[in-house]
Each structure stands twice: as structure tokens, then as C-alpha cells.
Motif scaffolding. Structure first.
Motif, PDB file in Angstrom:
ATOM      1  N   ILE A 132       0.829  -1.218   0.000  1.00  0.00           N
ATOM      2  CA  ILE A 132       0.000   0.000   0.000  1.00  0.00           C
ATOM      3  C   ILE A 132       0.861   1.266   0.000  1.00  0.00           C
ATOM      4  O   ILE A 132       0.323   2.368   0.131  1.00  0.00           O
ATOM      5  N   THR A 133       2.143   1.125  -0.177  1.00  0.00           N
ATOM      6  CA  THR A 133       3.024   2.292  -0.189  1.00  0.00           C
ATOM      7  C   THR A 133       2.597   3.286  -1.271  1.00  0.00           C
ATOM      8  O   THR A 133       2.473   2.936  -2.444  1.00  0.00           O
ATOM      9  N   GLY A 134       2.351   4.513  -0.853  1.00  0.00           N
ATOM     10  CA  GLY A 134       1.980   5.564  -1.791  1.00  0.00           C
ATOM     11  C   GLY A 134       0.552   5.513  -2.286  1.00  0.00           C
ATOM     12  O   GLY A 134       0.153   6.346  -3.116  1.00  0.00           O
ATOM     13  N   LYS A 135      -0.250   4.585  -1.788  1.00  0.00           N
ATOM     14  CA  LYS A 135      -1.625   4.435  -2.271  1.00  0.00           C
ATOM     15  C   LYS A 135      -2.570   5.420  -1.576  1.00  0.00           C
ATOM     16  O   LYS A 135      -2.463   5.672  -0.381  1.00  0.00           O
ATOM     17  N   ARG A 136      -3.516   5.930  -2.349  1.00  0.00           N
ATOM     18  CA  ARG A 136      -4.608   6.743  -1.812  1.00  0.00           C
ATOM     19  C   ARG A 136      -5.785   5.806  -1.572  1.00  0.00           C
ATOM     20  O   ARG A 136      -6.292   5.210  -2.513  1.00  0.00           O
ATOM     21  N   ILE A 137      -6.203   5.694  -0.319  1.00  0.00           N
ATOM     22  CA  ILE A 137      -7.140   4.647   0.080  1.00  0.00           C
ATOM     23  C   ILE A 137      -8.479   5.226   0.533  1.00  0.00           C
ATOM     24  O   ILE A 137      -8.533   6.180   1.307  1.00  0.00           O
ATOM     25  N   LEU A 138      -9.559   4.616   0.042  1.00  0.00           N
ATOM     26  CA  LEU A 138     -10.915   4.933   0.467  1.00  0.00           C
ATOM     27  C   LEU A 138     -11.474   3.718   1.189  1.00  0.00           C
ATOM     28  O   LEU A 138     -11.404   2.595   0.675  1.00  0.00           O
ATOM     29  N   ASP A 139     -12.031   3.939   2.382  1.00  0.00           N
ATOM     30  CA  ASP A 139     -12.591   2.857   3.194  1.00  0.00           C
ATOM     31  C   ASP A 139     -14.074   3.141   3.414  1.00  0.00           C
ATOM     32  O   ASP A 139     -14.435   4.100   4.095  1.00  0.00           O
ATOM     33  N   GLY A 166      -7.186   2.086   9.112  1.00  0.00           N
ATOM     34  CA  GLY A 166      -6.660   3.289   8.467  1.00  0.00           C
ATOM     35  C   GLY A 166      -5.366   3.746   9.121  1.00  0.00           C
ATOM     36  O   GLY A 166      -4.401   4.105   8.434  1.00  0.00           O
ATOM     37  N   ARG A 167      -5.348   3.732  10.432  1.00  0.00           N
ATOM     38  CA  ARG A 167      -4.133   4.086  11.163  1.00  0.00           C
ATOM     39  C   ARG A 167      -2.985   3.139  10.788  1.00  0.00           C
ATOM     40  O   ARG A 167      -1.856   3.562  10.563  1.00  0.00           O
ATOM     41  N   GLU A 168      -3.316   1.868  10.696  1.00  0.00           N
ATOM     42  CA  GLU A 168      -2.313   0.862  10.343  1.00  0.00           C
ATOM     43  C   GLU A 168      -1.791   1.063   8.919  1.00  0.00           C
ATOM     44  O   GLU A 168      -0.582   0.993   8.667  1.00  0.00           O
ATOM     45  N   LEU A 169      -2.690   1.317   7.981  1.00  0.00           N
ATOM     46  CA  LEU A 169      -2.285   1.500   6.588  1.00  0.00           C
ATOM     47  C   LEU A 169      -1.433   2.753   6.409  1.00  0.00           C
ATOM     48  O   LEU A 169      -0.454   2.745   5.650  1.00  0.00           O
ATOM     49  N   LEU A 170      -1.776   3.821   7.094  1.00  0.00           N
ATOM     50  CA  LEU A 170      -0.970   5.043   7.028  1.00  0.00           C
ATOM     51  C   LEU A 170       0.416   4.803   7.619  1.00  0.00           C
ATOM     52  O   LEU A 170       1.429   5.284   7.089  1.00  0.00           O
ATOM     53  N   HIS A 171       0.468   4.050   8.697  1.00  0.00           N
ATOM     54  CA  HIS A 171       1.754   3.724   9.327  1.00  0.00           C
ATOM     55  C   HIS A 171       2.651   2.932   8.378  1.00  0.00           C
ATOM     56  O   HIS A 171       3.882   3.064   8.424  1.00  0.00           O
ATOM     57  N   GLY A 212       2.736   3.235   5.113  1.00  0.00           N
ATOM     58  CA  GLY A 212       3.136   3.939   3.908  1.00  0.00           C
ATOM     59  C   GLY A 212       2.060   4.407   2.971  1.00  0.00           C
ATOM     60  O   GLY A 212       2.368   4.938   1.889  1.00  0.00           O
ATOM     61  N   ALA A 213       0.795   4.248   3.316  1.00  0.00           N
ATOM     62  CA  ALA A 213      -0.264   4.769   2.445  1.00  0.00           C
ATOM     63  C   ALA A 213      -0.129   6.286   2.326  1.00  0.00           C
ATOM     64  O   ALA A 213       0.206   6.971   3.288  1.00  0.00           O
ATOM     65  N   ALA A 214      -0.396   6.805   1.139  1.00  0.00           N
ATOM     66  CA  ALA A 214      -0.294   8.251   0.923  1.00  0.00           C
ATOM     67  C   ALA A 214      -1.429   8.990   1.610  1.00  0.00           C
ATOM     68  O   ALA A 214      -1.232  10.096   2.141  1.00  0.00           O
ATOM     69  N   THR A 224      -2.907  11.590  12.784  1.00  0.00           N
ATOM     70  CA  THR A 224      -2.458  11.097  11.487  1.00  0.00           C
ATOM     71  C   THR A 224      -3.008  11.998  10.379  1.00  0.00           C
ATOM     72  O   THR A 224      -3.746  12.945  10.645  1.00  0.00           O
ATOM     73  N   ALA A 225      -2.656  11.664   9.143  1.00  0.00           N
ATOM     74  CA  ALA A 225      -3.179  12.397   7.989  1.00  0.00           C
ATOM     75  C   ALA A 225      -4.515  11.833   7.520  1.00  0.00           C
ATOM     76  O   ALA A 225      -5.072  12.275   6.518  1.00  0.00           O
TER      77      ALA A 225
END
Length: 245
Positions: A44-51, A60-65, A67-69, A91-92
Motif C-alpha cells: 500500500i506504499t503511496g496508495k490513496r485509500i478509500l474505506d 486506516g491508522r495501520e495502513l498510514l503507518h 506507507g499509504a499516501a 495522522t493524515a
């Protein structure tokens, strides 16, 4: 009186029961569903994610940690959205309090869309799949889980608060609304067949990449008896589909 998904989780007693349930050891969400979701979404590095239907947004916290964009969670329950916002406070990540059906999906704004156990609360999936398709970039990935259709087909014999010993599959091809008692409340869900989920994705333009039923894996369980019990019947259906380039 039965409630739709967001209203159901805003009920004080239901919300308290749900939060308590999620803290238990060896919950199906943690032992069965989440490992498959993480495997299917891959890097998921650099990915823009919609949940969609993000719940407490812990993932979401885990995915941002990792490397999700960016991470945007859509949550229709006021109580859940508040928990999610607190979870992502430093977080962002962004949480939007809106239902899956009413939110305005931006065009080609996401590389990955996930929906964990939220789409079986949606009455009409066809327009939602179309909106997800348009919200994804070319080659974007859509991964979602729902209660397995053998579970949603019939709630006869279900008693909240006890371990179910017998499973009944009935009226499987009679799709549509189902009402069940769960977590101290009465909730409305929608039953679809495996075939329905598959064809709805195809009709929206997706290419189906994978289908899983969350087969139990011993390494994810602390308790061997729970592991053995979970091998009796599939609890989740999980699909991965990609938007063509």
C-alpha cells in the motif's frame, strides 16, 4: 423495530456491545477476515485509500503507518465516526460522516477502495459499484468483505449471546432484505448469492481477480478450540476486483 446499519450502531446498547465484542481474543474479524483483506490489498506504499463503512478506522491508522499516501474513511454511524476521528487524530487520515449511498464519490481519486463488512447493509449495490469504479484510478483495486451468503440466507436458530451449534441454509436464492437480532438489537441486512456479487462487479466494469472465503489458518488463533469451530462453515466472502487500465 429493525434498524439500518448506521442507525443500528448508534444505538447505545448495540454500540457498547459491539465495542466490547471487538476487544475479545480471536474475534472472526481479526482471525479470519482481516488477514485475507491484508493479503489481497498487498503493498500500500503511496496508495490513496478509500474505506467505505470504516467503523473505528483502526485499519486506516495501520495502513498510514505502513506507507499509504492518504486514507479517507466513510462512516454513516455518528458514534463510529467519532471513534474513528479520535483514532486518526494524530495522522493524515480523514473521516467523513456520511452513508455509503449518499456520499459524493470523486472521480479517479483513489488507488484502492476497501469495504469491510459494510456492503451487506446496502440495499442496491449496482450504483455503489459504479461509483466505486469511477472513483478508482485505472488499474485501481477494489477489495471488500461481506457476511458469507450461507450466513445471510437464513437466521433461523440464531440466538444472540450464545455459540451457534447448528447452521441452517435456506431460501438461498430468495435474495433481499433479512432481519436479525444481533448485539442486543435488531438490524436489517441484505442477502445476495455469491453469483450476485460476482455478476454485479462484472456489470460495473470490474475484472475479478480473487475470491476468498477466509479459510481458518491456525497461526491466527490463540485458542485451538476456536480454530476448530471456525472450520465448520464460512463466515465471510471476500472479493478483489480491478478497474481495467
Amino acid at each position: 423495530m429493525e434498524q439500518a446499519g448506521p442507525d443500528f450502531y448508534d444505538d447505545e446498547a448495540v454500540f457498547a456491545s459491539y465495542m466490547s465484542h471487538r476487544q475479545r481474543v480471536d474475534t472472526p474479524n481479526d482471525t479470519l477476515e482481516k488477514p485475507v483483506i491484508m493479503d489481497l490489498i498487498g503493498c500500500i506504499t503511496g496508495k490513496r485509500i478509500l474505506d467505505l463503512g470504516c467503523g473505528d478506522a483502526a485499519i486506516g491508522r495501520e495502513l498510514l503507518h505502513h506507507g499509504a499516501a492518504s486514507y479517507t474513511g466513510i462512516e454513516g454511524s455518528h458514534k463510529m465516526a467519532a471513534v474513528a476521528s479520535n483514532k486518526l487524530a494524530d495522522t493524515a487520515g480523514l473521516v467523513i460522516e456520511e452513508t455509503i449511498e449518499n456520499w459524493t464519490y470523486p472521480y479517479t481519486a483513489f488507488d484502492l477502495v476497501i469495504a469491510r463488512l459494510s456492503l451487506h447493509y446496502v440495499a442496491d449495490l449496482a450504483p455503489i459499484y459504479t461509483q466505486i469504479f469511477h472513483a478508482l484510478t485505472p488499474a485501481g483495486l477494489f477489495v471488500f468483505s461481506v457476511e458469507h451468503p450461507v450466513i445471510t440466507s437464513c437466521y433461523q436458530g440464531w440466538t444472540s449471546g450464545t455459540l451457534r451449534q447448528d447452521w441452517i441454509v435456506d431460501n438461498y436464492f430468495t435474495t433481499g432484505v433479512r432481519v436479525t437480532h444481533w448485539l442486543g438489537g435488531t438490524v436489517q441486512k441484505y442477502h445476495r448469492t455469491v453469483e450476485d456479487y460476482f455478476h454485479l462487479l462484472n456489470e460495473a466494469g470490474f475484472m475479478i481477480e480473487d475470491l476468498r472465503e477466509a479459510r481458518p489458518q491456525r497461526e491466527h488463533f490463540h485458542d485451538v478450540q476456536t480454530y476448530e469451530r471456525r472450520k465448520r462453515i464460512p463466515l465471510f466472502l471476500i472479493l478483489a476486483a480491478r478497474k481495467p487500465v
